[in-house]
Design a protein around this motif. Structure first.
Motif, PDB file in Angstrom:
ATOM      1  N   PRO A   1       0.831  -1.212   0.000  1.00  0.00           N
ATOM      2  CA  PRO A   1       0.000   0.000   0.000  1.00  0.00           C
ATOM      3  C   PRO A   1       0.861   1.255   0.000  1.00  0.00           C
ATOM      4  O   PRO A   1       0.542   2.232  -0.657  1.00  0.00           O
ATOM      5  CB  PRO A   1      -0.800  -0.108   1.291  1.00  0.00           C
ATOM      6  N   ALA A   2       1.966   1.223   0.724  1.00  0.00           N
ATOM      7  CA  ALA A   2       2.838   2.390   0.786  1.00  0.00           C
ATOM      8  C   ALA A   2       3.357   2.706  -0.607  1.00  0.00           C
ATOM      9  O   ALA A   2       3.412   3.859  -1.019  1.00  0.00           O
ATOM     10  CB  ALA A   2       3.997   2.122   1.724  1.00  0.00           C
ATOM     11  N   GLU A   3       3.704   1.664  -1.344  1.00  0.00           N
ATOM     12  CA  GLU A   3       4.257   1.873  -2.670  1.00  0.00           C
ATOM     13  C   GLU A   3       3.186   2.362  -3.640  1.00  0.00           C
ATOM     14  O   GLU A   3       3.432   3.256  -4.443  1.00  0.00           O
ATOM     15  CB  GLU A   3       4.889   0.574  -3.192  1.00  0.00           C
ATOM     16  N   ASN A   4       1.994   1.789  -3.529  1.00  0.00           N
ATOM     17  CA  ASN A   4       0.904   2.241  -4.385  1.00  0.00           C
ATOM     18  C   ASN A   4       0.623   3.727  -4.162  1.00  0.00           C
ATOM     19  O   ASN A   4       0.429   4.487  -5.097  1.00  0.00           O
ATOM     20  CB  ASN A   4      -0.373   1.442  -4.096  1.00  0.00           C
ATOM     21  N   PHE A   5       0.617   4.095  -2.889  1.00  0.00           N
ATOM     22  CA  PHE A   5       0.355   5.484  -2.548  1.00  0.00           C
ATOM     23  C   PHE A   5       1.472   6.381  -3.089  1.00  0.00           C
ATOM     24  O   PHE A   5       1.223   7.452  -3.635  1.00  0.00           O
ATOM     25  CB  PHE A   5       0.239   5.634  -1.030  1.00  0.00           C
ATOM     26  N   ALA A   6       2.709   5.880  -2.953  1.00  0.00           N
ATOM     27  CA  ALA A   6       3.863   6.649  -3.410  1.00  0.00           C
ATOM     28  C   ALA A   6       3.793   6.887  -4.911  1.00  0.00           C
ATOM     29  O   ALA A   6       4.060   7.991  -5.394  1.00  0.00           O
ATOM     30  CB  ALA A   6       5.149   5.917  -3.043  1.00  0.00           C
ATOM     31  N   ILE A   7       3.422   5.863  -5.648  1.00  0.00           N
ATOM     32  CA  ILE A   7       3.327   5.986  -7.097  1.00  0.00           C
ATOM     33  C   ILE A   7       2.263   7.017  -7.462  1.00  0.00           C
ATOM     34  O   ILE A   7       2.447   7.859  -8.318  1.00  0.00           O
ATOM     35  CB  ILE A   7       3.004   4.615  -7.730  1.00  0.00           C
ATOM     36  N   LYS A   8       1.172   6.942  -6.733  1.00  0.00           N
ATOM     37  CA  LYS A   8       0.056   7.844  -7.002  1.00  0.00           C
ATOM     38  C   LYS A   8       0.449   9.313  -6.762  1.00  0.00           C
ATOM     39  O   LYS A   8       0.095  10.189  -7.528  1.00  0.00           O
ATOM     40  CB  LYS A   8      -1.103   7.465  -6.091  1.00  0.00           C
ATOM     41  N   THR A   9       1.158   9.555  -5.678  1.00  0.00           N
ATOM     42  CA  THR A   9       1.436  10.929  -5.300  1.00  0.00           C
ATOM     43  C   THR A   9       2.797  11.418  -5.745  1.00  0.00           C
ATOM     44  O   THR A   9       3.076  12.612  -5.673  1.00  0.00           O
ATOM     45  CB  THR A   9       1.358  11.092  -3.777  1.00  0.00           C
ATOM     46  N   GLY A  10       3.639  10.489  -6.164  1.00  0.00           N
ATOM     47  CA  GLY A  10       4.953  10.893  -6.639  1.00  0.00           C
ATOM     48  C   GLY A  10       5.974  11.138  -5.537  1.00  0.00           C
ATOM     49  O   GLY A  10       7.042  11.674  -5.784  1.00  0.00           O
ATOM     50  N   THR A  11       5.634  10.727  -4.315  1.00  0.00           N
ATOM     51  CA  THR A  11       6.634  10.839  -3.247  1.00  0.00           C
ATOM     52  C   THR A  11       7.298   9.479  -3.048  1.00  0.00           C
ATOM     53  O   THR A  11       6.708   8.447  -3.322  1.00  0.00           O
ATOM     54  CB  THR A  11       5.986  11.233  -1.912  1.00  0.00           C
ATOM     55  N   HIS A  12       8.500   9.497  -2.569  1.00  0.00           N
ATOM     56  CA  HIS A  12       9.223   8.241  -2.378  1.00  0.00           C
ATOM     57  C   HIS A  12       8.563   7.420  -1.269  1.00  0.00           C
ATOM     58  O   HIS A  12       8.172   7.979  -0.240  1.00  0.00           O
ATOM     59  CB  HIS A  12      10.678   8.542  -2.009  1.00  0.00           C
ATOM     60  N   ALA A  14       9.730   5.658   0.921  1.00  0.00           N
ATOM     61  CA  ALA A  14      10.412   5.760   2.213  1.00  0.00           C
ATOM     62  C   ALA A  14       9.832   6.919   3.023  1.00  0.00           C
ATOM     63  O   ALA A  14       9.686   6.828   4.240  1.00  0.00           O
ATOM     64  CB  ALA A  14      11.906   5.955   2.008  1.00  0.00           C
ATOM     65  N   LEU A  15       9.481   7.984   2.315  1.00  0.00           N
ATOM     66  CA  LEU A  15       8.933   9.156   3.004  1.00  0.00           C
ATOM     67  C   LEU A  15       7.530   8.889   3.545  1.00  0.00           C
ATOM     68  O   LEU A  15       7.223   9.185   4.696  1.00  0.00           O
ATOM     69  CB  LEU A  15       8.892  10.353   2.048  1.00  0.00           C
ATOM     70  N   THR A  16       6.687   8.311   2.670  1.00  0.00           N
ATOM     71  CA  THR A  16       5.324   8.016   3.120  1.00  0.00           C
ATOM     72  C   THR A  16       5.337   7.018   4.259  1.00  0.00           C
ATOM     73  O   THR A  16       4.567   7.143   5.207  1.00  0.00           O
ATOM     74  CB  THR A  16       4.457   7.451   1.974  1.00  0.00           C
ATOM     75  N   THR A  17       6.220   6.029   4.150  1.00  0.00           N
ATOM     76  CA  THR A  17       6.286   5.025   5.209  1.00  0.00           C
ATOM     77  C   THR A  17       6.675   5.673   6.527  1.00  0.00           C
ATOM     78  O   THR A  17       6.042   5.431   7.556  1.00  0.00           O
ATOM     79  CB  THR A  17       7.293   3.918   4.843  1.00  0.00           C
ATOM     80  N   ALA A  18       7.682   6.532   6.460  1.00  0.00           N
ATOM     81  CA  ALA A  18       8.141   7.198   7.685  1.00  0.00           C
ATOM     82  C   ALA A  18       7.002   8.028   8.293  1.00  0.00           C
ATOM     83  O   ALA A  18       6.796   8.036   9.507  1.00  0.00           O
ATOM     84  CB  ALA A  18       9.336   8.086   7.378  1.00  0.00           C
ATOM     85  N   LYS A  19       6.259   8.682   7.419  1.00  0.00           N
ATOM     86  CA  LYS A  19       5.150   9.520   7.885  1.00  0.00           C
ATOM     87  C   LYS A  19       4.068   8.664   8.546  1.00  0.00           C
ATOM     88  O   LYS A  19       3.527   9.012   9.603  1.00  0.00           O
ATOM     89  CB  LYS A  19       4.572  10.272   6.677  1.00  0.00           C
TER      90      LYS A  19
END
Length: 1083
Positions: A1-12, A14-19
RNA sequence: GCCGCCGUGGCGGAACUGGUAUACGCGACGGACUUAAAAUCCGUUGGCCGCAAGGCCGUGUCGGUUCGAUUCCGACCGGCGGCACCA
């Protein structure tokens, strides 16, 4: 899910996961959970996944991680492979897209390895886990015992091996079905069918699993043009391909028994394949006599019951009684037919029943009233009859009492088939209904010599006795041992078993019967057992048995098919060493038998069609040189020299790992053996995504797959800008040349890195080991620390992890235990006790989900009512393990309760501050309820009954505060009492308690206080209230001394006015006092 | 379809190994305080009959075992969860 979200928003990611971690940590902390944050681990941190990779390398080195080019579940939307577990109802668990298939090279972990699967299954037995979770895991592993049977192909020297749990129905196997992916398909398909078969195969791979497993769909399939031989009856049966056979289960091939399997039945009906019934349902005893009601009216009256009378082994046929038809009508037609007539009798006798007795309708009258159709049209009446009087041919009517025992039961339409009462009534079977197959147990029919045998028993014997039941023109194999008898203990029994399976009559004269192998005395043995050695026979001689075999051939002049010499000894060549090793042997006889002068080699050579010499260059007893001795004299002999230690590791006789020998026996039929199969599939250990732990493998052209050296771990993910799935099935890592190209750690040549990454599960299935020693840089964890903590005493988690996480975690733990990472002292099961917390559902009693809009955010609840109210209400809502709906209205009760405690606490604090030290006069009642509360809360916490613990705290508080008058000036609670109450409350409402505790003037936190102990002296009661039951109804309450005797209490009870009133002057028949509980009187 | 679990007031739920069914909380109703409302506090609350004392019926349905069954047994009905062409 973290990766799917990252792809969608264009953030890495690692950043979304940390958040996300930060946010989650805040939420957890706001609820006041006392986790040890020093031990926090992050599975996506290289410091952590270094060890996940290390575990993978160990799995690889132990042969438990392997690469396979296999069809995988492919989600076209996520563009990634999915584990079986991630596919829900044929759809992607994450996005709901229908899952298709794709062939991709995958890494898999062999959790189905022999070494682990049974342990995963049996390990459950001793665990303190909820039974339903254990059941789920057992179910998932799906162990089933059965037989594997080889079907010989009609035209090729090949076998198709099938798996079945019902070997007893072998005679009923009228065709074979293999999965479209079966490796033999291309080999066996006839030229005429090739085109159609190829087309079907392509269609099958295109189909998604959802399509393939849709039960409502009609069966599809195609004929290969090839035939196999049913080893039971030697009948030629067609081989079909159909996608209802799964390539992933068993051998990917089945024997179809349409009469006794619903799927096979449906298939046979559609493609007009023959259906042969081989198991007949039978009701041994009369109480189970059932009536089939779904037959057409004209059939129904034909036969409706056959019962075996165990006394004389006759069969009783029960005809439908005319009279009964008057009592009910089905489908608006009333039966008008008479009793069994000649035609019906004929049909019955055709079915193979020999001793038929027909019972007249008169004797059946008594049952008629029990038959009736149900008001629900889909249900059918079943008569539980009183046939015992029919068996006895009793004429007198059944008593009222007996009739009462017999009830009419109603069963669903689909179950009716289990109650079919006719036996092998082919006419009915073929012409009417047979709505589906009968899959129960019964008596064998149409099964050759097995006819009449109980099917359960037959199931046991068929595998071993396949030959005895069926094989014609049995070939004989005589196996002759050498000196020492090792071979007899080891490989002879094995060889014999294998041969017997394949319809050989295999003979191994045992030592006492032949006195000595070399004497050739097995001549006598053959005579004694009247065994014929003929042109079909094969002779096997091992060691000194070899010259003995040749001697026999020459002396008798018998022609045989094949002579196999296994590690043949030339006694003349190493006479001295033989003498030394086998001092007890009759050397004169050996010498005589093996004297070179006795042999006419040319004659011997003529007597066998084929000579085969098998030997190992590693035999410690028989030197390789002896082979040349025989080869010189028997030039036509074929020599097979095996090398390697494996064949002769234990002794000169252990050849069980030498299956090659079977190649030299012509098989006339195929074999069968007991097997176990599992539903469980290997663990898919790779994903074609960026955000995961890199798989530490290097592909080298010369060395193959080489693990990344341990000192190079962790192998970190390269920092990239693009991590979208490639869509081709390759990982995004594959396009980063700089990362992919590397050197082989073994040979130094150019090599490529594995580009797949590990699944989420990889890191999260062993985290509890790391919790014991989270910062260790040298080891996964210090064994001493593991010894101190493991196994996990109590694991609390959701039931959704029942089969995924918990099974994989158990596997990993067992593996780490085996390789010594987990010390022996910890045992090989990670979680001793397991509890599943119940799911909190939305207000609408449905699972909380954004799409339903019924999500309750804990942050909001905490903001409004506070964390303590939130915690306590959740605990109070119901049993820990039950799912229950959230109701925001309910929380106000908890809020009020905490509010009152707060007010009350402040009152006490302010009174104490004023120096008011008034203390309530000690009252036994108050003490008692306090200690009762200590006891109940303590016990309830231990048993996870938080709801009743809280209830007790409420009862106590209400009881000791003056009728809720919180702000009353009277100081009614001593400081000590209040503090005990706070201690009991502290696990539930830590924030509130901490605050009050401080206000009471304490420096240290309440958490470090000892837990209150209930004192027995305060729990004792002098008087108790006991109810008086008269004829099971409560009529009075009495207060009696707690220790009063039965006699005294009964006296008191009988003296009561109310009791006297209810006794109405009668004398009690019975009067008892169950101490401390109840007085019971019967009149 | 197969397997597993569960049915108690208007609602969440109590009732230990068979022993006074409905504890505790929510809601509802009545009352106190208030000009009023909220909050707070007090009381009532399974159904039916009765002015009352009291009685009868009640733990999904039917039956069984027992002095006594929410608890144990059998059959059925209903709900939830898991697996699902696993041979």
């Amino acid at each position: 899910p973290a990766e799917n979200f990252a792809i969608k928003t264009g953030t890495h990611p690692a950043l979304t996961t940390a958040k996300n971690i930060k946010n989650m940590r805040k939420q957890i902390q706001s609820l006041g959970f006392s986790y040890d944050w020093d031990r926090e681990v992050v599975t996506s941190d290289p410091k952590y996944y270094k060890w996940t990779q290390w575990i993978f390398v160990q799995l690889f080195k132990h042969g438990l991680a392997y690469e396979a080019f296999a069809p995988i579940n492919w989600c076209p939307s996520c563009k990634t492979g999915l584990a079986n577990e991630e596919v829900v109802n044929g759809k992607c668990e994450r996005c709901g897209t229908v899952v298709t298939k794709k062939q991709i090279k995958q890494w898999l972990v062999k959790i189905t390895d022999e070494k682990y699967i049974e342990r995963l299954l049996h390990g459950l037995d001793k665990l303190d886990w909820p039974e339903n979770i254990k059941h789920l895991q057992r179910n998932w592993i799906g162990r089933s015992e059965g037989a594997s049977v080889k079907f010989k192909l009609e035209k090729a020297d090949e076998y198709i091996e099938i798996f079945t749990t019902r070997p007893d129905t072998l005679f009923g196997a009228t065709y074979i079905v293999v999965s479209p992916e079966h490796p033999l398909v291309h080999k066996i398909t006839t030229p005429e069918q090739r085109r159609a078969v190829g087309k079907y195969q392509i269609e099958a791979t295109r189909k998604s699993d959802l399509d393939r497993t849709d039960l409502a769909k009609e069966k599809t399939g195609i004929f290969t043009g090839a035939y196999a031989i049913n080893p039971a009856n030697e009948k030629k049966i067609p081989i079909w391909i159909a996608d209802y056979v799964l390539s992933t289960y068993g051998t990917g091939a089945i024997m179809a028994v349409p009469a006794h399997d619903e799927r096979d039945y449906a298939f046979a009906k559609k493609f007009k394949l023959p259906i042969t019934q081989v198991v007949a349902p039978l009701f041994e005893n009369t109480t189970d006599l059932k009536v089939r009601m779904d037959l057409p009216i004209e059939t129904r009256r034909l036969i409706y019951g056959i019962v075996r009378n165990p006394k004389d082994n006759t069969y009783l046929c029960l005809d439908w009684p005319d009279q009964s038809w008057g009592s009910f009508v089905v489908g608006g037609i009333e039966d008008t037919e008479g009793p069994v007539d000649a035609a019906e009798r004929e049909i019955l006798e055709e079915t193979g029943f020999k001793n038929l007795k027909f019972v007249s309708e008169v004797e059946w009258q008594v049952h008629t009233k029990f038959f009736a159709p149900h008001k629900n049209e889909n249900r059918y009446g079943i008569a539980v009859g009183v046939v015992f009087d029919l068996l006895d041919q009793r004429q007198d009517p059944v008593s009222e009492e007996e009739k009462k025992k017999h009830t009419v039961r109603w069963i669903s339409k689909s179950k009716v088939r289990d109650f079919v009462t006719h036996r092998n009534a082919k006419f009915i079977w073929d012409n009417y209904l047979h709505p589906s197959a009968f899959s129960g147990d019964g008596v064998m029919v149409n099964s050759g010599k097995a006819d009449g045998m109980d099917s359960v028993k037959f199931k046991e014997v068929i595998v071993d006795k396949l030959d005895a039941l069926t094989c014609k023109d049995k070939k004989t194999c005589l196996i002759v041992h050498g000196i020492g008898g090792h071979d007899q203990e080891n490989w002879f029994p094995w060889l014999k078993k294998e041969l017997v399976k394949n319809c050989w009559e295999a003979l191994v004269p045992s030592m006492p019967e032949t006195d000595h192998p070399s004497l050739g005395l097995w001549n006598d043995f053959l005579k004694k057992k009247s065994i014929q050695i003929n042109e079909q026979s094969v002779l096997v001689g091992h060691s000194l048995g070899a010259p003995a075999v040749l001697n026999y051939l020459q002396l008798t002049g018998t022609k045989v098919d094949t002579v196999i010499l296994v590690a043949p000894t030339n006694p003349l060549q190493h006479w001295e060493s033989l003498k030394k090793d086998f001092a007890q042997a009759d050397w004169d006889a050996v010498k005589k038998m093996s004297d070179e002068k006795n042999f006419n080699w040319k004659k011997i050579q003529r007597l066998a069609k084929r000579f085969i010499i098998i030997h190992s260059d590693n035999d410690p007893f028989v030197p390789v040189e002896s082979i040349s001795f025989y080869k010189e004299r028997l030039p036509s002999a074929e020599v097979y020299l095996f090398s390697g230690k494996k064949h002769f590791s234990k002794s000169n006789g252990d050849m069980t790992s030498f299956p090659e020998i079977l190649k030299f026996f012509p098989m006339q039929s195929a074999g069968a053996s007991r097997t176990v199969n599992y539903k469980l599939r290997d663990w898919l250990f790779s994903r074609q995504r960026y955000w995961g732990e890199p798989i530490p493998i290097i592909h080298c052209e010369k060395c193959g797959n080489v693990p990344v050296p341990e000192e190079d771990l962790p192998l970190e993910l390269p920092k990239v800008k693009k991590y979208e799935p490639t869509g081709t099935g390759e990982s995004p890592l594959a396009s980063i040349d700089k990362w992919v190209n590397t050197k082989c750690p073994q040979c130094g040549n150019k090599a490529k890195r594995e580009t797949n990454t590990m699944p989420q599960w990889a890191g999260s299935n062993w985290y509890f080991l790391r919790y014991c020693d989270p910062k260790n840089e040298k080891l996964l964890a210090d064994p001493e620390k593991l010894k101190q903590w493991l196994p996990v005493d109590l694991y609390v988690g959701g039931a959704e992890h029942a089969v995924l996480h918990l099974l994989y975690a158990r596997f990993m733990y067992k593996f780490l235990y085996d390789i010594g990472t987990v010390p022996k002292e910890c045992g090989d099961e990670p979680f001793t006790k397991l509890k599943n917390q119940g799911l909190i559902l939305g207000q609408d009693n449905q699972k909380m989900s954004k799409s339903r809009g019924n999500v309750v955010n804990p942050d909001d609840v905490i903001k409004e009512y506070g964390a303590d109210a939130m915690r306590m209400y959740e605990m109070f809502m119901g049993p820990f393990e039950d799912a229950k709906p959230w109701n925001t209205n309910g929380i106000v009760g908890m809020s009020r309760f905490l509010e009152r405690i707060w007010q009350w606490g402040n009152t006490i604090v302010s009174l104490l501050a004023k120096g008011d030290q008034r203390v309530l006069v000690q009252n036994e009642g108050r003490k008692r309820i306090l200690h009762q509360t200590i006891q109940k809360v303590t016990e309830d916490i231990e048993n996870f009954r938080f709801n009743t613990a809280i209830s007790q705290l409420m009862i106590y508080f209400k009881e000791v505060t003056v009728q809720g008058k919180v702000l009353a000036a009277e100081f009614l609670m001593t400081k000590e009492e209040f503090e005990i109450f706070l201690k009991l409350l502290s696990p539930f409402a830590p924030h509130l308690v901490a605050e009050l505790w401080e206000k009471l003037g304490h420096q240290d936190m309440v958490d470090f206080e000892p837990w209150p102990v209930a004192e027995a002296s305060h729990l004792q009661v002098s008087e108790i209230s006991v109810a008086v039951q008269i004829n099971g109804r409560v009529r009075d309450q009495l207060t009696v001394p707690a220790e009063a005797s039965e006699e005294a209490v009964l006296k008191l009870a009988l003296a009561s006015d109310k009791v006297q009133k209810w006794l109405g002057g009668k004398k009690p028949k019975m009067a008892k006092y169950i101490k401390g509980r109840i007085i019971t009187i019967a009149v």
